[in-house]
Design an enzyme around this catalytic site. Structure first.
Site, PDB file in Angstrom:
ATOM      1  N   LYS A   2     -36.278  -3.019 -13.890  1.00  0.00           N
ATOM      2  CA  LYS A   2     -36.803  -2.547 -15.169  1.00  0.00           C
ATOM      3  C   LYS A   2     -38.238  -2.030 -15.052  1.00  0.00           C
ATOM      4  O   LYS A   2     -38.696  -1.271 -15.898  1.00  0.00           O
ATOM      5  CB  LYS A   2     -36.691  -3.632 -16.219  1.00  0.00           C
ATOM      6  CG  LYS A   2     -35.225  -3.872 -16.589  1.00  0.00           C
ATOM      7  CD  LYS A   2     -35.066  -4.783 -17.781  1.00  0.00           C
ATOM      8  CE  LYS A   2     -33.611  -4.857 -18.202  1.00  0.00           C
ATOM      9  NZ  LYS A   2     -32.766  -5.599 -17.239  1.00  0.00           N
TER      10      LYS A   2
HETATM   11  C1  LIG Z   1     -31.421  -5.396 -17.034  1.00  0.00           C
HETATM   12  C2  LIG Z   1     -30.795  -5.791 -15.747  1.00  0.00           C
HETATM   13  C3  LIG Z   1     -29.510  -5.349 -15.402  1.00  0.00           C
HETATM   14  C4  LIG Z   1     -28.646  -4.518 -16.340  1.00  0.00           C
HETATM   15  O1  LIG Z   1     -29.163  -3.235 -16.573  1.00  0.00           O
HETATM   16  P1  LIG Z   1     -28.665  -2.350 -17.819  1.00  0.00           P
HETATM   17  O2  LIG Z   1     -29.462  -1.102 -17.802  1.00  0.00           O
HETATM   18  O3  LIG Z   1     -28.925  -3.190 -19.047  1.00  0.00           O
HETATM   19  O4  LIG Z   1     -27.215  -2.086 -17.631  1.00  0.00           O
HETATM   20  C5  LIG Z   1     -29.010  -5.705 -14.152  1.00  0.00           C
HETATM   21  N1  LIG Z   1     -29.724  -6.473 -13.297  1.00  0.00           N
HETATM   22  C6  LIG Z   1     -30.965  -6.912 -13.597  1.00  0.00           C
HETATM   23  C7  LIG Z   1     -31.682  -7.756 -12.618  1.00  0.00           C
HETATM   24  C8  LIG Z   1     -31.544  -6.588 -14.821  1.00  0.00           C
HETATM   25  O5  LIG Z   1     -32.778  -7.031 -15.110  1.00  0.00           O
END
Ligand SMILES: *Cc1c(COP(=O)(O)O)cnc(C)c1O
Length: 460
Positions: A113
């Site tokens: 993120k």
């Molecule tokens: C947010 C997250 C996801 C999922 O991502 P999306 O864009 O919501 O599908 C997967 N793995 C980790 C470690 C995350 O923080």
């Protein structure tokens, strides 16, 4: 200049600044670019040599053009990705003959993120400064989003950040990544409730913002277009390094709200040759069921060892369905109205047919742990539980092209699964060695809208 339209077709089109500062469209839809830029094979060949930040500039500029001068945008991107602790920003690592990991955990909070939120925080601050406004960022987190949002916004002098997490229900590493940030514009609220309670309070605050006076409330959740945009870049980055555009590549994405996977789909529409897209979920498998069965469903949330993938409804899936249906906003509007009324809806046949290179699978906690164990034994690599889920599903869908699995988090963030696999907990990277000693700052508040809003209003 790019314009952005709603997937439900009943809201006015906006420019980049408009979508940056807005969450959902007024008609309940999500904003998508009206058209997509497309790169030729020749352009892609020349882009293949670029370092990450320069590639990010080329890939995202068509979406941002008109919002700010290109040289200033270039500087902002450079500063964003200079905060990552690996010279490749997103290094590729070979796992076996067919499988590769794209390590997305070298950012300041050790999860993917960071790629989007570090950029979003800077863009928001700039937009607000130009308007002469201060903004209030309010968000709910079950873990990763909160720390990435705090890290992305804490330098923003136009921003105050309030993040709600469920008291005593996030891991210690995740809590400390949020609560040890000492910038005066960062406020952590430990809510006496669960994640849904946190989300409900944030949602209610967006619904009635009068408690904020003239301040603007800003959403940093993954429906924000700028987050999706930033994530398109690393699909190109990985694909170009493994031989695209002269050969196709495949991707496997551990998915929750689906922003990550949707960005990959956009990369393919912008010229990257992609063979297969593989969507991986944990036992909260609504996405897997939608892709296999052609229905949207709602199920109660069941906590898992991969908490960042615990989700009931994947908001960004709507963006994919809109695109697959040839931008048929009427079909999306009808389907989503049915879903809102009945908690279930059929996905139109023509949309499902257009999804022919989309595959999916769901992985239980036991299988997640077994996957961590197995790949550690064969390669020495310690996968975090989210990444392990992706790798496990990818194994079912290998074809002729290299399969790139998104390694979405650092294993040190999710010790429980790693320990359950019989391994030593992974060490935190050097920059965070003292995380467990740093002083924490947070406020425990009852699950009460008025008290939370008073806390926010008193501090802005
Ligand atoms: C947010 C997250 C996801 C999922 O991502 P999306 O864009 O919501 O599908 C997967 N793995 C980790 C470690 C995350 O923080």
């Amino acid at each position: 200049m790019m314009r952005y339209v709603s997937t439900r077709g009943q809201s006015e089109a906006l420019d980049f600044e408009g979508v940056l500062l807005r969450g959902l469209a007024p008609d309940g839809g999500l904003y998508v670019p009206e058209t997509l830029p497309k790169f030729s094979a020749e352009q892609l060949h020349s882009m293949a040599k670029l370092p990450y930040a320069e590639l990010a500039l080329e890939v995202t500029w068509p979406f941002v053009e008109g919002f700010m001068p290109k040289d200033e945008y270039a500087a902002l991107i450079k500063e964003t990705y200079a905060e990552f602790h690996h010279p490749a920003v997103a290094p590729l690592k070979q796992l076996d003959g067919k499988l590769w990991l794209l390590e997305q955990f070298h950012g300041p909070t050790l999860a993917f993120k960071d790629f989007a939120l570090q950029l979003l925080g800077r863009l928001l601050n700039l937009a607000l400064a130009r308007k002469g406004e201060r903004g209030v960022v309010m968000g709910a987190t079950s873990g990763d989003t909160g720390s990435a949002a705090i890290e992305g916004c804490r330098h923003g002098d136009q921003l105050d950040v309030f993040i709600l997490h469920p008291h005593e229900r996030v891991s210690e590493v995740q809590r400390r990544q949020m609560t040890t940030v000492t910038d005066p514009n960062v406020f952590n609220i430990a809510l006496q409730g669960d994640f849904d309670d946190c989300q409900a309070l944030v949602k209610a605050s967006f619904g009635d913002q009068s408690f904020l006076g003239d301040r603007r409330l800003i959403a940093v959740n993954s429906i924000n277009w700028a987050r999706v945009m930033a994530q398109i870049v690393y699909f190109f980055y990985a694909g170009l390094r493994l031989g695209a555009p002269d050969r196709s590549v495949s991707f496997c994405v551990p998915s929750a709200n689906f922003g990550h996977m949707f960005a990959g789909y956009l990369a393919s529409q912008m010229g990257l040759p992609v063979d297969r897209f593989v969507v991986a979920t944990n036992h909260n498998d609504a996405l897997d069921r939608s892709i296999k069965g052609g229905v949207l469903e709602r199920q109660p949330l069941k906590p898992s060892l991969s908490p960042s993938m615990d989700i009931v409804v994947s908001s960004n899936f709507e963006r994919l369905l809109y695109a697959l249906g040839g931008n048929d906003a009427q079909a999306i509007h009808t389907m989503m109205s049915t879903f809102a009324e009945q908690g279930e809806a059929q996905i139109p046949e023509k949309i499902m047919q257009a999804a022919s290179n989309l595959y999916s699978g769901a992985v239980s906690d036991d299988e997640t742990v077994a996957t961590i164990k197995r790949w550690h034994a064969s390669t020495g690599e310690v996968l975090d539980p989210h990444t392990a889920i992706g790798v496990r599903v990818a194994e079912n869908y290998l074809g002729d092209s290299p399969m790139i699995c998104m390694a979405t988090a650092h294993p040190a963030k999710f010790a429980e699964a790693v320990v359950a696999a019989g391994l030593e907990p992974s060490a935190l990277p050097a920059t965070m060695q003292d995380l467990m000693q740093r002083e924490e700052r947070y406020e425990v508040l009852p699950n009460d809208l008025a008290q939370v809003q008073r806390y926010v209003a008193d501090r802005i």
